[in-house]
Design a protein around this motif. Sequence first.
Motif, PDB file in Angstrom:
ATOM      1  N   UNK A 198      51.751  45.983  31.080  1.00  0.00           N
ATOM      2  CA  UNK A 198      51.660  44.541  31.287  1.00  0.00           C
ATOM      3  C   UNK A 198      50.239  44.044  31.050  1.00  0.00           C
ATOM      4  N   UNK A 199      49.257  44.783  31.523  1.00  0.00           N
ATOM      5  CA  UNK A 199      47.856  44.387  31.315  1.00  0.00           C
ATOM      6  C   UNK A 199      47.480  44.510  29.837  1.00  0.00           C
ATOM      7  N   UNK A 207      38.657  38.843  31.625  1.00  0.00           N
ATOM      8  CA  UNK A 207      39.764  38.804  32.582  1.00  0.00           C
ATOM      9  C   UNK A 207      40.599  40.082  32.500  1.00  0.00           C
ATOM     10  N   UNK A 208      40.905  40.496  31.274  1.00  0.00           N
ATOM     11  CA  UNK A 208      41.664  41.728  31.090  1.00  0.00           C
ATOM     12  C   UNK A 208      40.867  42.923  31.594  1.00  0.00           C
ATOM     13  N   UNK A 209      39.574  42.916  31.347  1.00  0.00           N
ATOM     14  CA  UNK A 209      38.721  44.018  31.803  1.00  0.00           C
ATOM     15  C   UNK A 209      38.737  44.127  33.320  1.00  0.00           C
ATOM     16  N   UNK A 212      42.111  45.503  34.447  1.00  0.00           N
ATOM     17  CA  UNK A 212      42.203  46.937  34.147  1.00  0.00           C
ATOM     18  C   UNK A 212      41.421  47.756  35.163  1.00  0.00           C
ATOM     19  N   UNK A 213      40.232  47.283  35.519  1.00  0.00           N
ATOM     20  CA  UNK A 213      39.405  48.020  36.469  1.00  0.00           C
ATOM     21  C   UNK A 213      39.997  48.013  37.877  1.00  0.00           C
ATOM     22  N   UNK A 214      40.824  47.003  38.164  1.00  0.00           N
ATOM     23  CA  UNK A 214      41.426  46.887  39.497  1.00  0.00           C
ATOM     24  C   UNK A 214      42.858  47.411  39.529  1.00  0.00           C
ATOM     25  N   UNK A 215      43.278  48.102  38.463  1.00  0.00           N
ATOM     26  CA  UNK A 215      44.682  48.522  38.351  1.00  0.00           C
ATOM     27  C   UNK A 215      45.126  49.387  39.524  1.00  0.00           C
ATOM     28  N   UNK A 216      44.260  50.281  39.974  1.00  0.00           N
ATOM     29  CA  UNK A 216      44.612  51.148  41.093  1.00  0.00           C
ATOM     30  C   UNK A 216      44.870  50.368  42.371  1.00  0.00           C
ATOM     31  N   UNK A 217      44.016  49.390  42.641  1.00  0.00           N
ATOM     32  CA  UNK A 217      44.183  48.560  43.838  1.00  0.00           C
ATOM     33  C   UNK A 217      45.408  47.653  43.712  1.00  0.00           C
ATOM     34  N   UNK A 218      45.638  47.146  42.504  1.00  0.00           N
ATOM     35  CA  UNK A 218      46.818  46.308  42.283  1.00  0.00           C
ATOM     36  C   UNK A 218      48.106  47.102  42.516  1.00  0.00           C
ATOM     37  N   UNK A 240      47.804  36.216  37.826  1.00  0.00           N
ATOM     38  CA  UNK A 240      46.392  36.570  38.023  1.00  0.00           C
ATOM     39  C   UNK A 240      45.567  36.235  36.785  1.00  0.00           C
ATOM     40  N   UNK A 241      46.132  36.520  35.615  1.00  0.00           N
ATOM     41  CA  UNK A 241      45.413  36.187  34.382  1.00  0.00           C
ATOM     42  C   UNK A 241      45.204  34.680  34.287  1.00  0.00           C
TER      43      UNK A 241
END
Length: 352
Positions: A198-199, A207-209, A212-218, A240-241
């Motif tokens: 999805x990202x 925004x995408x960066x 991506x960096x918050x994917x684990x927390x999401x 979110x985007x």
Amino acid sequence: MGSENSQNSHIFDYLRYYKELNQPPRYAVMITGPWGCGKTHLIKDFLTETIAPNQKNRATPDFLYISLYGISSREQIDEAILRALYPVLNSRSANIGRKFGRGILRFLRFEVNVDAWDLLDKYTPRMYFFDDLERASIDPEACLGYINEFVEHGDCKVIIACNYSEIKNKDSFDRTLEKVVGKTLEVKPSTSQALNVFIAEFNEDSSKKLLSSAAGELRSIYDLSGLYNLRILRQSIHDCLRLLQAIDEGVLPDINLRRRMVLEFFALSLEVKAGRLAEVDLIERDSLRSAHRLDLSGSVRTPRLEAADERYIGLDFHETVLDEKLLAEFLFRGSSSSPDFSKHIHHHEGVV
């Protein structure tokens, strides 16, 4: 979603086995799981990767996809199959019913009074995918009876997608099911893979960066939601985007605040889409919390935002980066009419 994943590889393996059977199996395969878990996507991936490449130059398809959503009669299923076999009938000019109109008959070079279903060999494709069984308006047992004609009389291979938990009269349904379906497999949502896909759909930018960096927390927040609905996950990631693109880095340059804002907003978006949070819960969050805490009789119910606070460890929805007005506008209207977002940003001490 690309291809098979470790959680559902057994489904791909079995469908490959089923597809390669040399003799008619005389039973259907049912893929089950909750709405939004990825049943349709997984089966379409299988069909696309294993069957579609071999039928580019074929006059008739090797498989057909038929959605049963809203179908209320056997005739409507026949019509859906006819449309899938002859895509030209999906054009505006081709308004088909039980009888072909004179214009369509001329177009297809058939005699004027021929019945459409007399022309249809609905058993021509070797594999059928019937989707959304539980969403058909026709009785699900009647649907299974119809599908059984493909299994027993058409010697076809049939895959059925169904959210079994939504079937009302399960005892009666199961008696018919055991006569038609020989194997039932359950789809497990692959959150990590889905989230990355999805990202990856977004254009490359800051925004995408950040996402991506918050994917684990999401993913952790999504798991805490207990929803297991990939459609809601995708919609909330898109929310979110939208938020990040609206509130640019000039308004909120601190990367930690932006990250915290996204995590809070993502969790709230999940709550809204799950129907667990209303606009009033955000707009009046402070007064609802005070009324609950001052209530000594126990007559005031726990505010829904308090319940959300307890669900998501590490998030406090009463101390958010964005104020309640801006959150409500984005969550319930998709945007904000505010000309100055900076007025709606809270720099709480606890938000770092």
